[in-house]
Design a protein around this motif. Structure first.
Motif, PDB file in Angstrom:
ATOM      1  N   PHE A 348       0.853  -1.282   0.002  1.00  0.00           N
ATOM      2  CA  PHE A 348       0.003  -0.039  -0.099  1.00  0.00           C
ATOM      3  C   PHE A 348       0.884   1.260  -0.033  1.00  0.00           C
ATOM      4  N   GLY A 349       0.380   2.301  -0.697  1.00  0.00           N
ATOM      5  CA  GLY A 349       0.964   3.646  -0.236  1.00  0.00           C
ATOM      6  C   GLY A 349       0.518   4.064   0.842  1.00  0.00           C
ATOM      7  N   VAL A 350       1.263   5.056   1.674  1.00  0.00           N
ATOM      8  CA  VAL A 350       1.056   5.238   2.798  1.00  0.00           C
ATOM      9  C   VAL A 350       1.741   6.719   3.233  1.00  0.00           C
ATOM     10  N   PHE A 351       0.998   7.590   3.887  1.00  0.00           N
ATOM     11  CA  PHE A 351       1.592   8.959   4.661  1.00  0.00           C
ATOM     12  C   PHE A 351       1.637   8.645   6.076  1.00  0.00           C
ATOM     13  N   VAL A 352       2.685   9.271   6.921  1.00  0.00           N
ATOM     14  CA  VAL A 352       2.667   9.255   8.034  1.00  0.00           C
ATOM     15  C   VAL A 352       2.812  10.763   8.557  1.00  0.00           C
ATOM     16  N   THR A 353       1.774  11.211   9.338  1.00  0.00           N
ATOM     17  CA  THR A 353       1.723  12.662   9.640  1.00  0.00           C
ATOM     18  C   THR A 353       2.120  12.679  11.212  1.00  0.00           C
ATOM     19  N   ILE A 354       2.820  13.663  11.444  1.00  0.00           N
ATOM     20  CA  ILE A 354       3.100  14.095  12.840  1.00  0.00           C
ATOM     21  C   ILE A 354       2.546  15.496  13.272  1.00  0.00           C
ATOM     22  N   ASN A 355       1.734  15.548  14.490  1.00  0.00           N
ATOM     23  CA  ASN A 355       1.208  16.904  14.798  1.00  0.00           C
ATOM     24  C   ASN A 355       1.781  17.087  16.284  1.00  0.00           C
ATOM     25  N   CYS A 363       4.951  15.821   7.843  1.00  0.00           N
ATOM     26  CA  CYS A 363       4.161  14.634   6.979  1.00  0.00           C
ATOM     27  C   CYS A 363       5.053  14.247   5.710  1.00  0.00           C
ATOM     28  N   ILE A 364       5.221  13.064   5.624  1.00  0.00           N
ATOM     29  CA  ILE A 364       5.855  12.354   4.275  1.00  0.00           C
ATOM     30  C   ILE A 364       5.090  11.241   4.080  1.00  0.00           C
ATOM     31  N   GLY A 365       5.057  10.932   2.891  1.00  0.00           N
ATOM     32  CA  GLY A 365       4.372   9.815   2.022  1.00  0.00           C
ATOM     33  C   GLY A 365       5.223   9.310   0.830  1.00  0.00           C
ATOM     34  N   HIS A 366       4.596   8.095   0.571  1.00  0.00           N
ATOM     35  CA  HIS A 366       5.003   7.001  -0.318  1.00  0.00           C
ATOM     36  C   HIS A 366       3.866   6.791  -1.087  1.00  0.00           C
ATOM     37  N   ILE A 367       3.686   7.225  -2.398  1.00  0.00           N
ATOM     38  CA  ILE A 367       2.153   6.926  -2.824  1.00  0.00           C
ATOM     39  C   ILE A 367       2.146   5.855  -3.679  1.00  0.00           C
ATOM     40  N   TYR A 368       3.014   4.950  -3.942  1.00  0.00           N
ATOM     41  CA  TYR A 368       3.122   3.902  -4.792  1.00  0.00           C
ATOM     42  C   TYR A 368       2.956   2.550  -3.860  1.00  0.00           C
ATOM     43  N   ALA A 369       2.228   1.558  -4.355  1.00  0.00           N
ATOM     44  CA  ALA A 369       2.125   0.550  -3.527  1.00  0.00           C
ATOM     45  C   ALA A 369       2.892  -0.642  -4.116  1.00  0.00           C
ATOM     46  N   ASP A 370       4.349  -0.510  -3.844  1.00  0.00           N
ATOM     47  CA  ASP A 370       5.344  -1.216  -4.357  1.00  0.00           C
ATOM     48  C   ASP A 370       6.134  -2.015  -3.428  1.00  0.00           C
ATOM     49  N   VAL A 408      -3.378   5.295   5.000  1.00  0.00           N
ATOM     50  CA  VAL A 408      -3.205   4.086   4.100  1.00  0.00           C
ATOM     51  C   VAL A 408      -3.802   4.440   2.361  1.00  0.00           C
ATOM     52  N   LEU A 409      -3.249   4.624   1.374  1.00  0.00           N
ATOM     53  CA  LEU A 409      -3.790   5.222   0.249  1.00  0.00           C
ATOM     54  C   LEU A 409      -4.444   4.072  -0.399  1.00  0.00           C
ATOM     55  N   THR A 410      -5.514   4.251  -1.231  1.00  0.00           N
ATOM     56  CA  THR A 410      -5.877   3.465  -2.409  1.00  0.00           C
ATOM     57  C   THR A 410      -5.014   3.888  -3.717  1.00  0.00           C
ATOM     58  N   PRO A 411      -5.220   3.223  -4.742  1.00  0.00           N
ATOM     59  CA  PRO A 411      -4.454   3.741  -6.113  1.00  0.00           C
ATOM     60  C   PRO A 411      -5.170   4.808  -6.504  1.00  0.00           C
ATOM     61  N   PHE A 412      -4.328   5.490  -7.257  1.00  0.00           N
ATOM     62  CA  PHE A 412      -4.934   6.871  -7.770  1.00  0.00           C
ATOM     63  C   PHE A 412      -5.380   6.740  -9.027  1.00  0.00           C
ATOM     64  N   GLU A 413      -6.347   7.590  -9.673  1.00  0.00           N
ATOM     65  CA  GLU A 413      -6.998   7.487 -10.774  1.00  0.00           C
ATOM     66  C   GLU A 413      -7.182   8.753 -11.291  1.00  0.00           C
ATOM     67  N   ARG A 414      -7.155   8.904 -12.878  1.00  0.00           N
ATOM     68  CA  ARG A 414      -7.232  10.275 -13.542  1.00  0.00           C
ATOM     69  C   ARG A 414      -8.619  10.649 -13.456  1.00  0.00           C
ATOM     70  N   VAL A 415      -8.814  11.985 -13.314  1.00  0.00           N
ATOM     71  CA  VAL A 415     -10.108  12.836 -13.035  1.00  0.00           C
ATOM     72  C   VAL A 415     -10.220  13.243 -14.482  1.00  0.00           C
ATOM     73  N   LYS A 416     -11.345  12.855 -14.886  1.00  0.00           N
ATOM     74  CA  LYS A 416     -11.816  13.501 -16.171  1.00  0.00           C
ATOM     75  C   LYS A 416     -12.846  14.703 -16.227  1.00  0.00           C
ATOM     76  N   ASP A 417     -13.503  14.688 -15.101  1.00  0.00           N
ATOM     77  CA  ASP A 417     -14.466  15.723 -14.909  1.00  0.00           C
ATOM     78  C   ASP A 417     -14.423  16.131 -13.396  1.00  0.00           C
ATOM     79  N   ILE A 418     -14.316  17.230 -12.993  1.00  0.00           N
ATOM     80  CA  ILE A 418     -14.012  17.730 -11.563  1.00  0.00           C
ATOM     81  C   ILE A 418     -15.139  17.333 -10.744  1.00  0.00           C
TER      82      ILE A 418
END
Length: 484
Positions: A348-355, A363-370, A408-418
């Motif tokens: 999974f891709g994931v971001f860890v946020t510290i407040n 806040c740093i993340g890795h967007i690819y599920a690799d 924990v991120l889902t795969p990203f997909e192209r937006v055709k219409d906002i």
């Protein structure tokens, strides 16, 4: 000589009568407009609006009270905005503002009885009937002392924010001359009895520690923040009394907490903490500022999606992130973990946020599920603590104060219409040439953005013009996340 003395006595008596009789006949001028905050309507509206736009406040539940600082707007305005954004567009019959007296010494508390408050944004009428009811509950402790209000900034400084975020309301302005527990209890009981049948917002006006180094200020202010977050007015009074911490408006905070509890509030939420050093860059002598809310807990707005992680799996991932951060900050090796749940081994891709006290600290993340999720989580936890270019590395002293959020991120997909974009569910990625920017789903809800504002701010994050999302060769992607 006798005639001159009598004349002076008459004039002096007349002045006293005028002071005593100014109640309910005139509007109180905001004498700090033009110095502590902008004196022109247009400039003041713009200043407050910018503060509100930059404030991230996520509140679930009914808000009964706020803590807001009272320094000049250039210093504490950005922090105050976090408090006032919590009640944006809410409806209240009355707002009761309680501040400390900085200029006039007197016993008890004074409730203003002039006609109302005039600011560059217009007039706020006082609820004089409510003011009288509060005074009548205990007129030995609660009075109207004109000198308590004539130069006091702690109450005045709150009014333009209230005029900006609320619909029509009346106000009661209270200045506390003494802040002992007895006065707080008397005032809180009087307010609670007087407001029956009304929907009321309480505002406690206070700064925290004054003129210490940043390190000392944070140590002192953490004692206030801890007591407030525990919703414990007696604990805060004890700490203020033995000099474990400082707050010039400690009495107003304690009073507001006592009233809010009686009204039905069951928790306090810290919204933001900062010091004047964050504005001036001088950390040798700072003043602490806190924004907080007293509320009855409610159901939080759902953000993101459910990816099927169990409570045990979420706790394990947070444990991995926290222990990794603690290790690397202390200069130790990244720890190894055993008994990893199978789902955390999935890619999974994931971001860890510290407040920290409502402030983003990294806040740093890795967007690819690799690679396995738990490995990416460890790597991003380390990077968020030590390598976020916006912040200095986290220090060991800060570790107890950190809050960790994982997306924990889902795969990203192209937006055709906002029109496909849904606030609360979607995060955004915008790319154009070498420029790229990403904002997580929770960011839009915390700032209260609509879809267009979300797109504009993602463009800014990418280093692009705000309207770059409209250009043909700009790529827009959406994704979601499970946030915990």
């Amino acid at each position: 000589m006798r005639i001159l003395k009598d004349f002076i006595l008459i004039i002096f008596t007349g002045v006293l009568i005028m002071i005593q009789d100014c109640s309910a006949k005139e509007y109180r001028e905001s004498i700090h407009a033009g110095s502590w905050y902008p004196g022109q309507e247009k400039d003041l509206r713009k200043t407050i609006q910018v503060f509100l736009e930059n404030a991230r406040t996520k509140i679930a539940g009914e808000v009964y009270g706020l803590i807001s600082p009272h320094a000049g707007y250039m210093y504490s305005g950005p922090i105050a905005a976090f408090a006032y954004k919590a009640v944006l567009d809410k409806e209240y019959d009355d707002v009761i503002i309680i501040g400390p007296s900085h200029h006039h010494g007197f016993y008890g508390a004074s409730i203003d009885k002039m006609r109302g408050r005039k600011t560059p944004l217009g007039i706020v009428e006082y609820d004089l009937e409510l003011a009288e009811r509060i005074i009548k509950e205990n007129s030995k402790v609660l009075t109207y002392d004109p000198l308590a209000h004539s130069e006091e900034h702690s109450v005045e400084i709150q009014v333009p924010f209230l005029q900006t975020v609320l619909k029509k309301f009346k106000s009661v302005e209270i200045v506390m001359g003494t802040q002992d527990l007895k006065t707080c209890e008397v005032l809180s009981e009087a307010i609670f009895k007087a407001i029956k049948g009304k929907k009321v917002l309480l505002v406690a006006s206070s700064d925290l520690s004054h003129y210490h180094s940043q390190k000392t200020a944070e140590e002192l202010d953490n004692q206030v923040i801890d007591a407030v977050s525990k919703f414990a007015p007696e604990l805060l009074y004890k700490r203020l009394s033995n000099d474990s911490c400082e707050a010039c408006g400690g009495g107003p905070i304690i009073t507001a907490m006592l009233v809010a509890k009686k009204m039905g509030a069951d928790k306090a939420k810290i919204l933001m903490y900062a010091t004047s050093g964050n504005v001036t860059g001088d950390y040798s002598q700072v003043v602490g500022y806190l924004a907080a809310a007293f509320l009855k807990d409610g159901e939080e707005q759902k953000v993101g999606v459910d990816l099927g992680f169990t409570e045990e799996e979420k706790m394990k991932l947070k444990e991995i992130a926290r222990k990794t951060i603690e290790a690397v900050v202390r200069g130790k090796k990244i720890p190894e973990f055993k008994d990893i749940p199978e789902k955390l081994k999935e890619p999974f891709g994931v971001f860890v946020t510290i407040n920290k006290h409502g402030n983003l600290r990294g806040c740093i993340g890795h967007i690819y599920a690799d690679q396995p999720l738990y490995i990416s989580c460890q790597q991003m936890a380390r990077a968020a603590a030590l390598e976020d270019p916006r912040f200095n590395p986290v220090t060991e002293d800060e570790l107890p104060e950190l809050e960790i959020e994982i997306s924990v991120l889902t795969p990203f997909e192209r937006v055709k219409d906002i029109k496909e974009i849904l606030i609360g569910r979607d995060g955004l990625i915008i790319r154009r040439g070498y420029y790229s920017g990403l904002l997580l789903p929770q960011v839009a809800t915390e700032y209260g953005w609509d879809v267009i504002e979300f797109l504009e701010h993602t463009c800014e994050k990418a280093g692009l013009p705000r309207d770059a999302y409209k250009l043909k060769d700009t790529e827009i992607y959406r994704f979601s996340a499970q946030v915990f």
